[in-house]
Scaffold this motif. Structure first.
Motif, short mmCIF file in Angstrom:
data_model
loop_
_atom_site.label_atom_id
_atom_site.label_comp_id
_atom_site.label_asym_id
_atom_site.label_seq_id
_atom_site.Cartn_x
_atom_site.Cartn_y
_atom_site.Cartn_z
N ARG A 66 0.81 -1.22 0.00
CA ARG A 66 0.00 0.00 0.00
C ARG A 66 0.85 1.27 0.00
O ARG A 66 0.60 2.21 -0.77
CB ARG A 66 -0.96 0.00 1.19
N GLU A 119 0.80 4.10 -2.95
CA GLU A 119 0.39 5.49 -2.72
C GLU A 119 1.49 6.46 -3.14
O GLU A 119 1.23 7.57 -3.60
CB GLU A 119 -0.01 5.68 -1.27
N ARG A 167 -1.43 9.63 -4.39
CA ARG A 167 -2.62 9.86 -3.55
C ARG A 167 -3.24 8.50 -3.23
O ARG A 167 -2.81 7.48 -3.76
CB ARG A 167 -3.64 10.74 -4.27
N LYS A 168 -4.24 8.53 -2.36
CA LYS A 168 -4.95 7.30 -2.02
C LYS A 168 -6.07 7.06 -3.03
O LYS A 168 -6.67 8.00 -3.53
CB LYS A 168 -5.52 7.38 -0.61
#
Length: 492
Positions: A254, A258, A263-264
């Protein structure tokens, strides 16, 4: 809002209500599936050999049908491969999903006219549940990509065979074909690195909104996009807002994702396999995946710590507990019976029944009786990363039983995109999390049977070079998180 987005929202509401009907009646649903499977296969060779006609309940089934893996089921599968009918399931399969085996070499998993639709519907319904919960359907107007195997199929005695993802590519609904990338020509490229380069060429100037695939291979795609464009993936694809994945846990990747995206983005986890589509994440508020109880699969569960004992108890859906590590056993409308798929699961919810994949029944470390599982090492790494600036690309863990000096230990081979400022503190944080999660590991450290784990940094690109060297680069291939020997560790 486009007509396609409006239609997607309406359809999502219909599918959500349909799901609720069986999800709120789990035991009855599984009983109905069980009875239907036994009735349909009663006159097959397997059904006759195991006296399906006299099976009245689960106890009868347990007494007649032992748990098997592929090697034990292979004599029946070989008959199907020869072209014989009515062996494991009425008639012949539509396809064989070809996967990498262990002692048996290539495995041929049957896909039937009854089982195939569930593979397609489950992937569709996962997206529709996301739309129903979030109200977000704008991505339906953009381009979508699934990094998958080649859709080119071979044939064996009149039955087509290929990788599951390649077979599924032939069933993409017509309303998605216009939005789908890459092209058929690119999808048919066998060499993975060449294929990813071609996908970059095709997609770099497109409005990508949904990207899906196994995280480690999507990461390679993202890295190539960034190297080619000089931009983050989020800047390159401003409307990209949904990542769909399966096969491995996303959490270790993760932070790296990102960073690459900038960004998420929302994500949906899937639990597909050649043997069946078992679960999907039905809510962004719960990390567990909804176990699909109405999809032609009857589930049994064996406690992982009892699995290798003689005649372990086989639990049904109404008997499972939260937090217990279970080996997943399936019987399906593709003709797999009491079949051990090799994955272990834990339930995160019983209303409805949601699971996480906790590891592989054969992928663990128990060189000293510690029985460390995949979920524990992934959680430990995540805990260490929370208090560190480290960014991890890939990792695997193996025991070092005969060190040149001092006590044995667990070796963590980690490829960092960004190494921690203090590697010793990072190692200690992983070790502390492992000791907290696994009492056996903690006892071995306390009793001075093991010393604290050792982190060995792997040079950048090391895991990719290893996978290429063993012929498992790309596609649906995954690196084992855990090994009980040093085969992988020593090659790295």
């Amino acid at each position: 809002m486009s007509l396609k987005s409006i239609a997607a929202k309406l359809f999502a509401g219909v599918i959500y209500k349909k799901t609720q009907k069986w999800a709120t009646n789990p035991v009855e649903t599984q009983q109905r599936v069980f009875e239907g499977l036994i009735r349909k296969a009663a006159t097959t060779s397997f059904g006759n050999d195991h006296n399906f006609g006299s099976i009245k309940n689960h106890s009868d089934f347990v007494s007649r049908v032992p748990i098997r893996d592929y090697e034990a089921l292979k004599p029946y599968v070989d008959q199907v491969i020869k072209g014989d009918e009515n062996i494991l399931w009425p008639g012949k399969p539509l396809y064989f999903a070809k996967t990498s085996g262990t002692t048996s070499g290539a495995k041929y998993i049957p896909l039937t006219k009854e089982s195939m639709p569930y593979h397609i519907e489950a992937a569709r319904d996962a997206i529709l549940h996301y739309i129903h919960e979030t109200g977000n359907a704008d991505f339906a107007d953009g381009k979508m990509i699934f990094l998958q195997g080649s859709p080119e199929l071979e044939e064996k005695n009149g039955i087509k065979l290929g990788r599951l993802s390649g077979i599924v590519a032939h069933f993409v609904p017509a309303y998605l074909q216009r939005n789908r990338l890459p092209s058929l020509k690119t999808n048919c490229i066998e060499d993975w690195e060449t294929k990813v380069d071609a996908i970059v060429e095709e997609t770099i100037d497109q409005d990508m909104t949904v990207i899906s695939g196994i995280p480690s291979w999507v990461q390679m795609y993202f890295e190539k996009l960034k190297a080619r464009s000089g931009k983050t993936v989020g800047n390159l694809f401003p409307n990209f807002n949904l990542f769909i994945y399966g096969g491995v846990n996303y959490e270790p990747y993760r932070a790296m994702f990102e960073k690459l995206i900038g960004r998420k983005v929302d994500s949906i986890e899937l639990f597909p396999a050649s043997e069946g589509f078992f679960a999907y994440q039905d809510s962004q508020k719960d990390k567990g995946m909804l176990l699909l109880l109405n999809s032609g699969i009857f589930y049994e569960f064996v406690k992982a710590d009892e699995f290798f004992s003689e005649n372990p108890k086989r639990y049904t859906i109404g008997e499972v507990e939260l937090g217990v590590n279970y080996a997943l056993i399936i019987s399906t409308n593709a003709g797999l019976w009491a079949y051990n798929i090799g994955d272990t699961v834990q339930f995160t919810s019983l209303k409805p029944y949601r699971v996480i994949v906790s590891g592989r029944i054969k992928h663990f470390i128990s060189a000293f009786g510690e029985h460390v599982i995949g979920k524990e090492v992934e959680q430990a790494l995540r805990d260490a990363m929370e208090d560190s600036d480290a960014v991890v690309t890939e990792f695997t863990v193996a025991p070092q039983i005969n060190p040149s000096a001092d006590l044995p230990y667990h070796e963590w081979l980690i490829e960092f995109e960004q190494e921690p400022n203090d590697l010793a503190a990072f190692s200690n944080a992983i070790d502390a999390s492992m000791r907290k999660q696994n009492v056996y590991y903690d006892d071995l450290i306390t009793g001075k049977v093991l010393r604290k784990l050792v982190v060995t940094p792997v040079p950048k690109g090391g895991f990719e070079r290893y996978m290429k060297a063993v012929g498992k680069l790309g596609g649906q291939n995954k690196l084992p998180r855990l090994s009980n020997d040093r085969t992988i560790a020593d090659q790295l």
